[in-house]
Design a protein around this motif. Structure first.
Motif, PDB file in Angstrom:
ATOM      1  N   MET A  73       0.836  -1.196   0.000  1.00 17.42           N
ATOM      2  CA  MET A  73       0.000   0.000   0.000  1.00 17.42           C
ATOM      3  C   MET A  73       0.873   1.250   0.000  1.00 17.42           C
ATOM      4  SD  MET A  73      -2.947   1.051   2.758  1.00 17.42           S
ATOM      5  CE  MET A  73      -3.836   2.582   2.569  1.00 17.42           C
ATOM      6  N   GLN A  74       0.544   2.209  -0.881  1.00 16.36           N
ATOM      7  CA  GLN A  74       1.347   3.417  -0.979  1.00 16.36           C
ATOM      8  C   GLN A  74       1.164   4.280   0.259  1.00 16.36           C
ATOM      9  OE1 GLN A  74       0.646   5.618  -4.538  1.00 16.36           O
ATOM     10  NE2 GLN A  74       1.872   7.380  -3.903  1.00 16.36           N
ATOM     11  N   ASP A  75       2.238   4.953   0.663  1.00 21.68           N
ATOM     12  CA  ASP A  75       2.174   5.824   1.825  1.00 21.68           C
ATOM     13  C   ASP A  75       1.276   7.018   1.547  1.00 21.68           C
ATOM     14  OD1 ASP A  75       3.912   4.173   3.163  1.00 21.68           O
ATOM     15  OD2 ASP A  75       5.692   5.321   2.590  1.00 21.68           O
ATOM     16  N   ASN A  76       0.778   7.626   2.644  1.00 28.43           N
ATOM     17  CA  ASN A  76       0.013   8.849   2.509  1.00 28.43           C
ATOM     18  C   ASN A  76       0.889   9.971   1.959  1.00 28.43           C
ATOM     19  OD1 ASN A  76      -2.500   7.931   3.493  1.00 28.43           O
ATOM     20  ND2 ASN A  76      -1.772   8.105   5.612  1.00 28.43           N
ATOM     21  N   ILE A  77       0.274  10.887   1.252  1.00 27.25           N
ATOM     22  CA  ILE A  77       0.977  12.036   0.686  1.00 27.25           C
ATOM     23  C   ILE A  77       0.763  13.211   1.632  1.00 27.25           C
ATOM     24  CG2 ILE A  77       1.034  13.669  -1.241  1.00 27.25           C
ATOM     25  CD1 ILE A  77       0.076  11.294  -3.013  1.00 27.25           C
ATOM     26  N   PRO A  78       1.828  13.719   2.260  1.00 31.80           N
ATOM     27  CA  PRO A  78       1.660  14.788   3.252  1.00 31.80           C
ATOM     28  C   PRO A  78       1.254  16.105   2.603  1.00 31.80           C
ATOM     29  CG  PRO A  78       3.988  14.387   2.848  1.00 31.80           C
ATOM     30  CD  PRO A  78       3.243  13.324   2.101  1.00 31.80           C
ATOM     31  N   VAL A  79       0.278  16.748   3.232  1.00 34.44           N
ATOM     32  CA  VAL A  79      -0.183  18.064   2.804  1.00 34.44           C
ATOM     33  C   VAL A  79       0.118  19.053   3.921  1.00 34.44           C
ATOM     34  CG1 VAL A  79      -2.167  19.475   2.149  1.00 34.44           C
ATOM     35  CG2 VAL A  79      -2.016  17.093   1.375  1.00 34.44           C
ATOM     36  N   TYR A  80       0.839  20.124   3.593  1.00 36.26           N
ATOM     37  CA  TYR A  80       1.174  21.170   4.553  1.00 36.26           C
ATOM     38  C   TYR A  80       0.311  22.386   4.240  1.00 36.26           C
ATOM     39  CZ  TYR A  80       5.110  18.086   5.397  1.00 36.26           C
ATOM     40  OH  TYR A  80       5.879  16.982   5.690  1.00 36.26           O
ATOM     41  N   LEU A  81      -0.498  22.798   5.203  1.00 34.13           N
ATOM     42  CA  LEU A  81      -1.444  23.887   5.001  1.00 34.13           C
ATOM     43  C   LEU A  81      -0.894  25.163   5.621  1.00 34.13           C
ATOM     44  CD1 LEU A  81      -4.260  24.953   4.210  1.00 34.13           C
ATOM     45  CD2 LEU A  81      -5.108  24.073   6.407  1.00 34.13           C
ATOM     46  N   PHE A  82      -0.809  26.217   4.810  1.00 42.76           N
ATOM     47  CA  PHE A  82      -0.317  27.516   5.258  1.00 42.76           C
ATOM     48  C   PHE A  82      -1.482  28.509   5.256  1.00 42.76           C
ATOM     49  CE2 PHE A  82       3.280  25.184   3.781  1.00 42.76           C
ATOM     50  CZ  PHE A  82       4.365  25.615   4.529  1.00 42.76           C
ATOM     51  N   THR A  83      -1.777  29.080   6.422  1.00 42.90           N
ATOM     52  CA  THR A  83      -2.891  30.018   6.532  1.00 42.90           C
ATOM     53  C   THR A  83      -2.385  31.376   7.003  1.00 42.90           C
ATOM     54  OG1 THR A  83      -3.458  29.558   8.844  1.00 42.90           O
ATOM     55  CG2 THR A  83      -4.373  28.073   7.173  1.00 42.90           C
ATOM     56  N   GLY A  84      -3.268  32.362   6.931  1.00 37.62           N
ATOM     57  CA  GLY A  84      -2.921  33.727   7.330  1.00 37.62           C
ATOM     58  C   GLY A  84      -3.447  34.728   6.324  1.00 37.62           C
TER      59      GLY A  84
ATOM     60  N   LEU B 126     -10.962  21.995   5.623  1.00 40.43           N
ATOM     61  CA  LEU B 126     -10.974  20.916   6.610  1.00 40.43           C
ATOM     62  C   LEU B 126     -12.075  19.895   6.329  1.00 40.43           C
ATOM     63  CD1 LEU B 126     -10.309  22.894   9.913  1.00 40.43           C
ATOM     64  CD2 LEU B 126      -8.665  21.682   8.478  1.00 40.43           C
ATOM     65  N   GLU B 127     -13.138  20.349   5.671  1.00 43.24           N
ATOM     66  CA  GLU B 127     -14.269  19.465   5.411  1.00 43.24           C
ATOM     67  C   GLU B 127     -14.264  18.885   4.003  1.00 43.24           C
ATOM     68  OE1 GLU B 127     -17.646  21.873   6.239  1.00 43.24           O
ATOM     69  OE2 GLU B 127     -17.183  22.068   8.393  1.00 43.24           O
ATOM     70  N   ILE B 128     -13.441  19.439   3.121  1.00 44.51           N
ATOM     71  CA  ILE B 128     -13.444  18.994   1.730  1.00 44.51           C
ATOM     72  C   ILE B 128     -12.828  17.601   1.607  1.00 44.51           C
ATOM     73  CG2 ILE B 128     -11.173  19.828   1.010  1.00 44.51           C
ATOM     74  CD1 ILE B 128     -12.518  20.962  -1.489  1.00 44.51           C
ATOM     75  N   GLU B 129     -13.271  16.845   0.615  1.00 46.35           N
ATOM     76  CA  GLU B 129     -12.694  15.527   0.352  1.00 46.35           C
ATOM     77  C   GLU B 129     -11.408  15.698  -0.448  1.00 46.35           C
ATOM     78  OE1 GLU B 129     -13.739  11.274  -1.867  1.00 46.35           O
ATOM     79  OE2 GLU B 129     -15.274  12.854  -1.707  1.00 46.35           O
ATOM     80  N   LEU B 130     -10.288  15.397   0.176  1.00 46.43           N
ATOM     81  CA  LEU B 130      -9.001  15.514  -0.490  1.00 46.43           C
ATOM     82  C   LEU B 130      -8.767  14.302  -1.384  1.00 46.43           C
ATOM     83  CD1 LEU B 130      -6.785  16.744   2.487  1.00 46.43           C
ATOM     84  CD2 LEU B 130      -7.692  18.132   0.615  1.00 46.43           C
ATOM     85  N   PRO B 131      -7.885  14.416  -2.364  1.00 47.74           N
ATOM     86  CA  PRO B 131      -7.556  13.257  -3.196  1.00 47.74           C
ATOM     87  C   PRO B 131      -7.082  12.075  -2.357  1.00 47.74           C
ATOM     88  CG  PRO B 131      -6.681  15.252  -4.188  1.00 47.74           C
ATOM     89  CD  PRO B 131      -7.203  15.646  -2.833  1.00 47.74           C
ATOM     90  N   VAL B 132      -7.237  10.896  -2.909  1.00 48.17           N
ATOM     91  CA  VAL B 132      -6.834   9.672  -2.216  1.00 48.17           C
ATOM     92  C   VAL B 132      -5.382   9.785  -1.764  1.00 48.17           C
ATOM     93  CG1 VAL B 132      -6.474   7.191  -2.452  1.00 48.17           C
ATOM     94  CG2 VAL B 132      -8.483   8.266  -3.494  1.00 48.17           C
ATOM     95  N   GLN B 133      -5.149   9.478  -0.490  1.00 48.76           N
ATOM     96  CA  GLN B 133      -3.827   9.441   0.141  1.00 48.76           C
ATOM     97  C   GLN B 133      -3.306  10.828   0.531  1.00 48.76           C
ATOM     98  OE1 GLN B 133      -1.878   7.094  -2.881  1.00 48.76           O
ATOM     99  NE2 GLN B 133      -1.995   5.249  -1.612  1.00 48.76           N
ATOM    100  N   TRP B 134      -3.949  11.903   0.098  1.00 47.31           N
ATOM    101  CA  TRP B 134      -3.559  13.223   0.585  1.00 47.31           C
ATOM    102  C   TRP B 134      -4.014  13.361   2.036  1.00 47.31           C
ATOM    103  CZ3 TRP B 134      -4.028  17.987  -3.135  1.00 47.31           C
ATOM    104  CH2 TRP B 134      -3.320  17.725  -4.328  1.00 47.31           C
ATOM    105  N   MET B 135      -3.132  13.840   2.888  1.00 51.06           N
ATOM    106  CA  MET B 135      -3.467  13.985   4.306  1.00 51.06           C
ATOM    107  C   MET B 135      -2.782  15.233   4.863  1.00 51.06           C
ATOM    108  SD  MET B 135      -2.633  11.445   7.521  1.00 51.06           S
ATOM    109  CE  MET B 135      -3.816  10.207   6.964  1.00 51.06           C
ATOM    110  N   ILE B 136      -3.578  16.130   5.460  1.00 43.01           N
ATOM    111  CA  ILE B 136      -3.006  17.316   6.102  1.00 43.01           C
ATOM    112  C   ILE B 136      -2.252  16.866   7.351  1.00 43.01           C
ATOM    113  CG2 ILE B 136      -3.499  19.507   7.261  1.00 43.01           C
ATOM    114  CD1 ILE B 136      -5.953  19.798   5.492  1.00 43.01           C
ATOM    115  N   VAL B 137      -0.943  17.100   7.349  1.00 40.73           N
ATOM    116  CA  VAL B 137      -0.113  16.654   8.464  1.00 40.73           C
ATOM    117  C   VAL B 137       0.330  17.811   9.359  1.00 40.73           C
ATOM    118  CG1 VAL B 137       0.715  14.600   7.254  1.00 40.73           C
ATOM    119  CG2 VAL B 137       1.983  16.756   7.043  1.00 40.73           C
TER     120      VAL B 137
END
Length: 314
Positions: A1-12, A101-112
């Motif tokens: 199984m492929q690892d999750n793809i990290p998503v870094y969220l920048f706000t401001g 935060l509520e949107i469905e991200l692509p498969v394996q994308w995960m906000i880390v």
């Protein structure tokens, strides 16, 4: 199984330094390690990306101009086209954080991790006039970075404002030249006293310090005037001494206190005022989801309500 793809969220807010932080992360800190990456830019600020440099670290940039276009379908298109191994999202400061935060991200994308940038020169003005919008950008942040700091910056006031609605956030201060300001804050009370006496004016500062740096308070004794919270719903042998604190404006007044374990708690009326002397013990507590400070009263004396029962963080 492929690892999750990290998503870094920048706000401001716009021009708070999100683009500069992303470039600093990619170019100076050798973050990518050659992995293919994608930056999704959701607003066009004054600072533009250096595309040539991004190509050298194997990163692409795409823009999503409107909140209506920030959809699961659009994100999936980008995932299929670029097939990134890591994703940076520079989020629009006027869009609700709930959208991403509520949107469905692509498969394996995960906000880390969520990182937020704040211009130290405008923070208090925004908190006073646009408090809800400012909190919207920072409420889920793992790291809050105050940039453009100078010697006049009141770190304690900034920390109290952030911790008032986001206890978990790590707070970083960055000077105008980009260097980190990690000088320790001077406390207005003496930790080496046999009994640390906390004045009304210093209560909020002490509370934040004992919550963040609880280890240094283990087995210390403390004395302060407190308002008692002892509703029927609390477990037997527990009451909460604390104070109502105002950090910025009337809307953010909140009660902050520590758990006290006392076998005769039923003798301490709810909403009464006391002068409390207690020993602090650091122990596991479900309320902290880990270790934290718990008060064990040594003496409890009835007290008069202060002329001003609010304490302030300023």
């Amino acid at each position: 199984m492929q690892d999750n793809i990290p998503v870094y969220l920048f706000t401001g807010f716009m021009d708070s330094g999100k683009t500069s932080l992303i470039e600093e992360t990619l170019f100076e800190n050798d973050f990518t390690d050659g992995a293919k990456g994608l930056i999704i830019m959701c607003e066009d600020g004054d600072c533009e990306y250096d595309i040539e440099k991004l190509n050298k670290v194997n990163f692409d940039v795409v823009e999503i101009e409107s909140e209506a276009d920030f959809t699961p379908e659009r994100l999936k298109e980008l995932a299929d086209k670029y097939q990134p191994e890591q994703v940076f999202i520079e989020y629009n400061g006027t869009w609700p954080i709930s959208h991403i935060l509520e949107i469905e991200l692509p498969v394996q994308w995960m906000i880390v991790q969520t990182l937020s940038t704040v211009d130290a020169n405008t923070f208090m003005m925004y908190m006073q006039n646009m408090r809800a919008m400012m909190q919207e950008q920072l409420i889920c942040s793992d790291v809050v970075i105050f940039n453009r700091c100078d010697e006049s910056v009141d770190k304690r006031q900034f920390r109290m404002n952030i911790k008032g609605f986001n206890r978990k956030a790590q707070i970083v201060y960055e000077r105008e030249d980009g260097s980190l300001d990690d000088t320790p804050e001077e406390l207005p009370f003496d930790l080496d006293q046999d009994i640390i006496e906390i004045s009304d004016a210093d209560y909020a500062i002490w509370y934040m310090d004992v919550m963040e740096n609880y280890k240094k308070y283990n087995n210390k004794k403390v004395k302060f005037r407190a308002l008692v919270a002892n509703p029927d719903k609390l477990k037997k042998g527990i009451f909460i001494p604390g104070r109502f604190v105002m950090t910025c404006c009337v809307e953010d007044i909140t009660f902050i206190g520590l758990k006290a374990k006392y076998p005769n708690e039923d003798q301490i009326p709810d909403k009464s005022w006391i002068d409390l002397t207690a020993k602090i013990k650091i122990e596991f507590d479900m309320g902290y989801k880990g270790k934290g400070p718990v008060l064990y009263p040594i003496s409890i004396e009835p007290a008069e309500k202060p002329e001003d029962d609010l304490v302030y963080f300023s």
